[in-house]
Design an enzyme around this catalytic site. Structure first.
Site, PDB file in Angstrom:
ATOM      1  N   GLN A 206      59.275 -44.485  27.264  1.00 54.99           N
ATOM      2  CA  GLN A 206      59.949 -45.359  28.226  1.00 54.99           C
ATOM      3  C   GLN A 206      60.750 -44.510  29.195  1.00 54.99           C
ATOM      4  O   GLN A 206      61.752 -43.897  28.818  1.00 54.99           O
ATOM      5  CB  GLN A 206      60.873 -46.292  27.447  1.00 54.99           C
TER       6      GLN A 206
ATOM      7  N   SER B 290      65.905 -44.357  31.827  1.00 51.78           N
ATOM      8  CA  SER B 290      67.199 -43.703  32.051  1.00 51.78           C
ATOM      9  C   SER B 290      67.085 -42.428  32.864  1.00 51.78           C
ATOM     10  O   SER B 290      66.109 -41.685  32.747  1.00 51.78           O
ATOM     11  CB  SER B 290      67.842 -43.345  30.712  1.00 51.78           C
TER      12      SER B 290
ATOM     13  N   GLU C   1      62.822 -54.387  23.596  1.00 48.00           N
ATOM     14  CA  GLU C   1      63.402 -53.192  22.991  1.00 48.00           C
ATOM     15  C   GLU C   1      64.509 -53.582  22.023  1.00 48.00           C
ATOM     16  O   GLU C   1      64.598 -53.072  20.918  1.00 48.00           O
ATOM     17  CB  GLU C   1      63.952 -52.282  24.090  1.00 48.00           C
TER      18      GLU C   1
ATOM     19  N   GLU D 145      78.726 -51.881  24.190  1.00 48.15           N
ATOM     20  CA  GLU D 145      79.538 -52.533  25.230  1.00 48.15           C
ATOM     21  C   GLU D 145      78.646 -53.378  26.138  1.00 48.15           C
ATOM     22  O   GLU D 145      79.006 -54.497  26.519  1.00 48.15           O
ATOM     23  CB  GLU D 145      80.291 -51.491  26.060  1.00 48.15           C
TER      24      GLU D 145
HETATM   25  C1  FAD Z   1      68.601 -41.452  20.779  1.00 51.75           C
HETATM   26  C2  FAD Z   1      68.430 -42.007  22.143  1.00 51.75           C
HETATM   27  C3  FAD Z   1      67.163 -42.329  22.591  1.00 51.75           C
HETATM   28  C4  FAD Z   1      66.979 -42.829  23.877  1.00 51.75           C
HETATM   29  N1  FAD Z   1      65.703 -43.087  24.280  1.00 51.75           N
HETATM   30  C5  FAD Z   1      65.499 -43.498  25.559  1.00 51.75           C
HETATM   31  C6  FAD Z   1      64.182 -43.673  26.051  1.00 51.75           C
HETATM   32  O1  FAD Z   1      63.210 -43.480  25.322  1.00 51.75           O
HETATM   33  N2  FAD Z   1      64.011 -44.057  27.310  1.00 51.75           N
HETATM   34  C7  FAD Z   1      65.049 -44.299  28.151  1.00 51.75           C
HETATM   35  O2  FAD Z   1      64.824 -44.691  29.279  1.00 51.75           O
HETATM   36  N3  FAD Z   1      66.332 -44.137  27.720  1.00 51.75           N
HETATM   37  C8  FAD Z   1      66.580 -43.735  26.447  1.00 51.75           C
HETATM   38  N4  FAD Z   1      67.857 -43.529  25.999  1.00 51.75           N
HETATM   39  C9  FAD Z   1      68.962 -43.690  26.953  1.00 51.75           C
HETATM   40  C10 FAD Z   1      69.884 -44.863  26.718  1.00 51.75           C
HETATM   41  O3  FAD Z   1      69.267 -46.057  27.098  1.00 51.75           O
HETATM   42  C11 FAD Z   1      71.189 -44.606  27.496  1.00 51.75           C
HETATM   43  O4  FAD Z   1      71.802 -43.484  26.926  1.00 51.75           O
HETATM   44  C12 FAD Z   1      72.129 -45.774  27.441  1.00 51.75           C
HETATM   45  O5  FAD Z   1      71.616 -46.868  28.143  1.00 51.75           O
HETATM   46  C13 FAD Z   1      73.521 -45.425  27.965  1.00 51.75           C
HETATM   47  O6  FAD Z   1      73.485 -44.792  29.197  1.00 51.75           O
HETATM   48  P1  FAD Z   1      74.290 -43.440  29.470  1.00 51.75           P
HETATM   49  O7  FAD Z   1      73.932 -42.510  28.382  1.00 51.75           O
HETATM   50  O8  FAD Z   1      74.031 -43.027  30.843  1.00 51.75           O
HETATM   51  O9  FAD Z   1      75.814 -43.826  29.293  1.00 51.75           O
HETATM   52  P2  FAD Z   1      76.723 -44.576  30.364  1.00 51.75           P
HETATM   53  O10 FAD Z   1      76.003 -45.727  30.915  1.00 51.75           O
HETATM   54  O11 FAD Z   1      77.279 -43.599  31.323  1.00 51.75           O
HETATM   55  O12 FAD Z   1      77.881 -45.104  29.435  1.00 51.75           O
HETATM   56  C14 FAD Z   1      79.010 -44.327  29.016  1.00 51.75           C
HETATM   57  C15 FAD Z   1      80.015 -45.257  28.356  1.00 51.75           C
HETATM   58  O13 FAD Z   1      80.451 -46.237  29.322  1.00 51.75           O
HETATM   59  C16 FAD Z   1      80.255 -47.545  28.840  1.00 51.75           C
HETATM   60  N5  FAD Z   1      79.892 -48.431  29.933  1.00 51.75           N
HETATM   61  C17 FAD Z   1      78.990 -48.249  30.914  1.00 51.75           C
HETATM   62  N6  FAD Z   1      78.928 -49.303  31.716  1.00 51.75           N
HETATM   63  C18 FAD Z   1      79.783 -50.221  31.219  1.00 51.75           C
HETATM   64  C19 FAD Z   1      80.162 -51.560  31.592  1.00 51.75           C
HETATM   65  N7  FAD Z   1      79.608 -52.199  32.616  1.00 51.75           N
HETATM   66  N8  FAD Z   1      81.089 -52.186  30.827  1.00 51.75           N
HETATM   67  C20 FAD Z   1      81.647 -51.582  29.764  1.00 51.75           C
HETATM   68  N9  FAD Z   1      81.348 -50.331  29.372  1.00 51.75           N
HETATM   69  C21 FAD Z   1      80.419 -49.665  30.094  1.00 51.75           C
HETATM   70  C22 FAD Z   1      79.094 -47.393  27.860  1.00 51.75           C
HETATM   71  O14 FAD Z   1      79.060 -48.472  26.925  1.00 51.75           O
HETATM   72  C23 FAD Z   1      79.411 -46.071  27.225  1.00 51.75           C
HETATM   73  O15 FAD Z   1      80.352 -46.245  26.210  1.00 51.75           O
HETATM   74  C24 FAD Z   1      68.089 -43.032  24.730  1.00 51.75           C
HETATM   75  C25 FAD Z   1      69.361 -42.740  24.259  1.00 51.75           C
HETATM   76  C26 FAD Z   1      69.548 -42.230  22.989  1.00 51.75           C
HETATM   77  C27 FAD Z   1      70.925 -41.903  22.528  1.00 51.75           C
END
Ligand code: FAD
Lengths: 408, 372
Positions: A118, A121, A236, A377
């Protein structure tokens, strides 16, 4: 809401036995067995006939599983690397794919011959995935793709990727996205491992430089990518928050209980032991609640694609799972200080062979549960707004062109 | 063997009927009126509920004039009553005492009393707990003394549901055969029944004392296992009631969060409030699974019913209390007033958490049963 064909449980069991008469899981490997399972419409019985299903209600999938388990010691379950393809790829191809795509892609997703990943991100767009910056620009019958994806699970094993890219930066963010099926072997796609807290690399960075994608690999229409992405994300959450073990006291709970039986005395005072015992019982209850809630959701599930309620299980499971493995370390006591496996950086993770090693591994791995597939969140926002109907927050990114919105 | 959680169209109709009935008969004004009385319920409503809706005899077999329904129907009724904070001797009469009669009593007593209960002519109560504060059966100390004509009871029973008004009083005490079920006439010598001023005024509890009070033994043989089941069945029903109350608290909180404006926005648009509501939703959904599992397990006579009932009582007790507490917080100062019904749920939640044993107690029961 989808209309389901009516078939008695018994007839479905007969059909399953007919499959087993033709190929038996004890005699063949996973791939050839699952190919036949697909041909018989027993892959996903809630899919239409001709696409691995029989047009039945989703609850009836359990009957197939049950019948296979009854007649075979070996069960060829969904291969772990195929979880994304099966849980998200298949429903999205079924809902939005052309006839040709469905015929070409679905059988191999189910059999495990082709792994999917997928590609949503990006470094600047995680929770706010609709803000992503990878671009696709039209060039004749093709699109030319540039950008970077991150956290892409199993990209290094994948044949296909579900890709979301920006096809129009001049409109608000949700309106400028399109959804593609990307050939991971296409020139210009580069996959690099990204090592995680445990030392392994389940996920990757994916760089895309002038990659060509034929227009007919677009799912849905140009600019409708977000709608297609929602189907993927809802599935998902269900795939991830699937309710853990199907059996009472099974799965993670069984491991915790085993550890508890081995370690309960462990030099603790009676008071400490009573406290830990209560926590273990709580963990038992919580995982039972997940199992029962998944069972209840299946009974209520009428249509194929799940709604925002899927976030209930996703959120609960993430938090419960983290607590369970934190507790496992507390049960280990001072042994929790060691990490025998070490942190060698590697792409394939060996399965921990003792319950102690598993606990230490899961203690770290489970931190991802409340991040992957949407953070806890974000789940709370979805539940609050989409299920309970609470008002959204004031937004600065809804009405303006994507290119005007600040990004990190 | 197992069950799935499916409700039929008839079940959904039953739910709608009960909800409609309670909206008419148990709105906030009615609850406030009844909770201020000593009796604690409206006899006319009880009568109507028994005669027209067959609710008093829901679990009672048709041969004794009951509706002959089971635990899936009861779960629906309890959930709706919990939602409406319905003031009635329902848990004591139609659940606890009825189950005790069904599980423990001899044929003659069963027939006589169940017929009366189903017809709405008698309310009933089971007195089991004692001042030692224990909810398990092993905590029952009262010994019945054999006399020429029957038995005599001496001692005190606490937290007897509607014990001050019940027409039929059943008592658990020890006899030579082990734990036994006794029947005591409401006007018997040496019997005194007093309403206990309680935290939750929507459910009345009494203290019943016996001084050489004549009693008739209405069970044969040791009833320990049968009574364990009776209590578990009551916990399962109470768990369903708790879930109904918790769901109502969640709805009250979210409705308020949508309409209350501060700093120019609905408070529900702030994540601090929204996320509380989302967490309540998750807990309530999980608790529903637990309560439903216990009631479906009772309905289908599952081997692990006792476990499921303990799990449900542990889980639903905490969930209801948490939902009721958050409901106060989300309502701010209004949530602290007498005027809003928020506090009524808070009190019911705590009282039903403690009644029949709190969450920690039931976790211990569960741990013993599953070998943790
Ligand atoms: C093991 C693992 C596998 C993954 N596999 C995939 C994959 O196969 N394909 C893919 O596309 N992605 C994948 N991901 C990515 C995952 O979807 C993202 O890490 C996730 O959506 C969070 O985005 P970020 O890491 O950019 O954190 P951010 O979005 O920057 O978030 C940082 C913090 O801010 C908080 N936050 C952000 N926005 C808000 C809001 N509006 N209100 C309150 N709090 C908020 C979050 O909850 C978090 O605590 C994977 C992640 C992990 C850890």
């Amino acid at each position: 809401m989808a209309e389901h064909r009516i078939m008695s449980d018994e007839e479905l069991r007969e059909r399953t036995r007919a499959l087993l008469d033709e190929v038996h899981p004890e005699k063949v490997e996973s791939i050839p067995f699952r190919q036949k399972q697909y041909e018989h419409g027993l892959a996903w019985v809630h899919f239409p006939e001709g696409y691995g299903g029989l047009g039945l209600s989703p609850k009836m999938n359990l009957i197939v599983h049950d019948e296979i388990t009854k007649h075979s010691k070996v069960v060829h379950n969904d291969p772990p690397a195929s979880i994304i393809g099966i849980g998200m790829g298949a429903p999205v191809v079924l809902t939005y794919g052309t006839e040709e795509m469905k015929k070409r892609l679905l059988p191999k997703i189910f059999s495990g011959e082709e792994i999917w990943c997928q590609l949503f991100s990006e470094p600047s767009a995680g929770s706010d995935v609709a803000g992503l910056a990878s671009t696709a620009v039209r060039d004749g019958d093709d699109w030319i793709l540039n950008g970077q994806k991150v956290w892409t699970t199993v990209a290094h094993l994948s044949r296909w990727g579900m890709l979301l890219a920006r096809t129009n930066p001049d409109v608000p963010k949700h309106d400028g996205l399109s959804y593609f099926v990307l050939d991971m072997h296409a020139p210009g796609v580069e996959v690099r491992p990204l090592y995680q807290i445990t030392g392994e690399a389940e996920f990757n960075e994916v760089f895309m430089t002038d990659v060509r994608i034929p227009h007919d690999r677009m799912l849905g229409k140009e600019g409708q990518g977000w709608r297609v992405a929602i189907t993927t994300l809802m599935n998902e959450r269900v795939a991830i928050g699937g309710g853990g073990s199907k059996r009472k006291g099974g799965g993670a709970t069984a491991q915790l209980l085993k550890l508890w039986q081995e370690r309960k005395q462990g030099g603790r005072s009676a008071g400490q032991e009573a406290i830990l015992r209560d926590r273990v019982t709580r963990a038992y209850i919580e995982t039972e609640l997940l199992r029962l809630t998944a069972q209840r959701a299946r009974a209520a599930q009428k249509s194929g694609n799940p709604g925002p309620e899927g976030s209930v299980s996703k959120l609960a499971q993430a938090e419960i799972h983290k607590r369970l493995w934190e507790l496992a370390i507390d049960v280990l006591g001072d042994d929790g200080l060691s990490f025998e496996a070490g942190y060698e950086l590697r792409q394939n993770s060996p399965t921990p062979d003792t319950v102690e090693a598993l606990a230490k591994y899961q203690f770290l791995r489970s931190r991802a549960n409340s991040i992957e597939g949407g953070t806890s969140e974000i789940m709370r926002n979805i539940l609050g707004e989409r299920v309970l109907g609470l008002p959204g927050e004031p937004r600065v990114d809804k009405e303006v062109a994507w290119k005007e919105v600040p990004r990190s | 063997m197992s069950f799935d959680f499916s409700f039929t169209d008839e079940h959904e109709e039953l739910r709608a009927t009960i909800r409609g009935f309670l909206q008419g008969r148990s709105d906030e004004a009615a609850v406030r009126e009844q909770m201020a009385t000593e009796r604690g319920y409206d006899p006319e409503t009880w009568q109507q509920m028994a005669e027209q809706m067959g609710l008093a005899g829901l679990l009672i077999p048709e041969e004794h004039g009951g509706a002959g329904f089971g635990y899936v129907e009861l779960l629906i009724v309890m959930e709706e009553m919990g939602r409406a904070l319905f003031c009635a001797p329902y848990l004591g009469t139609a659940v606890l005492a009825t189950n005790a009669l069904l599980q423990c009593a001899d044929e003659k007593t069963r027939k006589e009393l169940l017929t009366e209960i189903a017809a709405g002519r008698a309310t009933a109560s089971l007195a089991h707990a004692e001042p030692n504060g224990r909810w398990d059966l092993e905590g029952i100390e009262m010994e019945a003394r054999k006399t020429d004509s029957g038995y005599e009871l001496t001692g005190t029973k606490t937290w007897v549901l509607d014990g001050h008004t019940a027409d039929v009083l059943l008592v658990v005490a020890r006899s030579a055969e082990g734990l036994s079920l006794f029947r005591v006439e409401p006007d018997a010598d040496g019997l005194s029944r007093t309403l206990v001023p309680s935290l939750d005024t929507t459910r009345k509890l009494a203290r019943v004392t016996f001084e050489g009070t004549p009693a008739v033994r209405v069970s044969a043989g040791d009833q320990t296992e049968a009574l364990r089941r009776v209590l578990a069945l009551t916990q399962a029903a109470l768990a369903a009631e708790q879930v109904g109350g918790a769901q109502r608290c969640l709805e009250m909180a979210t409705d308020f969060a949508k309409t209350r404006l501060q700093f120019g926005r609905p408070i529900g648009s702030y994540q601090a409030i929204k996320h509380k509501c989302a967490d309540m939703l998750v807990e309530v959904e999980m608790a529903k699974s637990a309560a439903y599992a216990a009631c479906f397990a009772a309905a289908t006579d599952q081997d692990d019913f006792l476990e499921t009932a303990a799990l449900a009582k542990a889980c639903c007790s905490e969930t209801y209390f948490h939902a009721a507490a958050e409901n106060i917080q989300i309502h701010g100062g209004m949530g602290f007033t007498w005027e809003l019904p928020v506090h009524l749920y808070f009190k019911r939640a705590k009282a039903s958490e403690l009644f029949l044993g709190d969450a920690a107690h039931h976790r211990e029961v569960l741990a013993d049963l599953v070998g943790i």
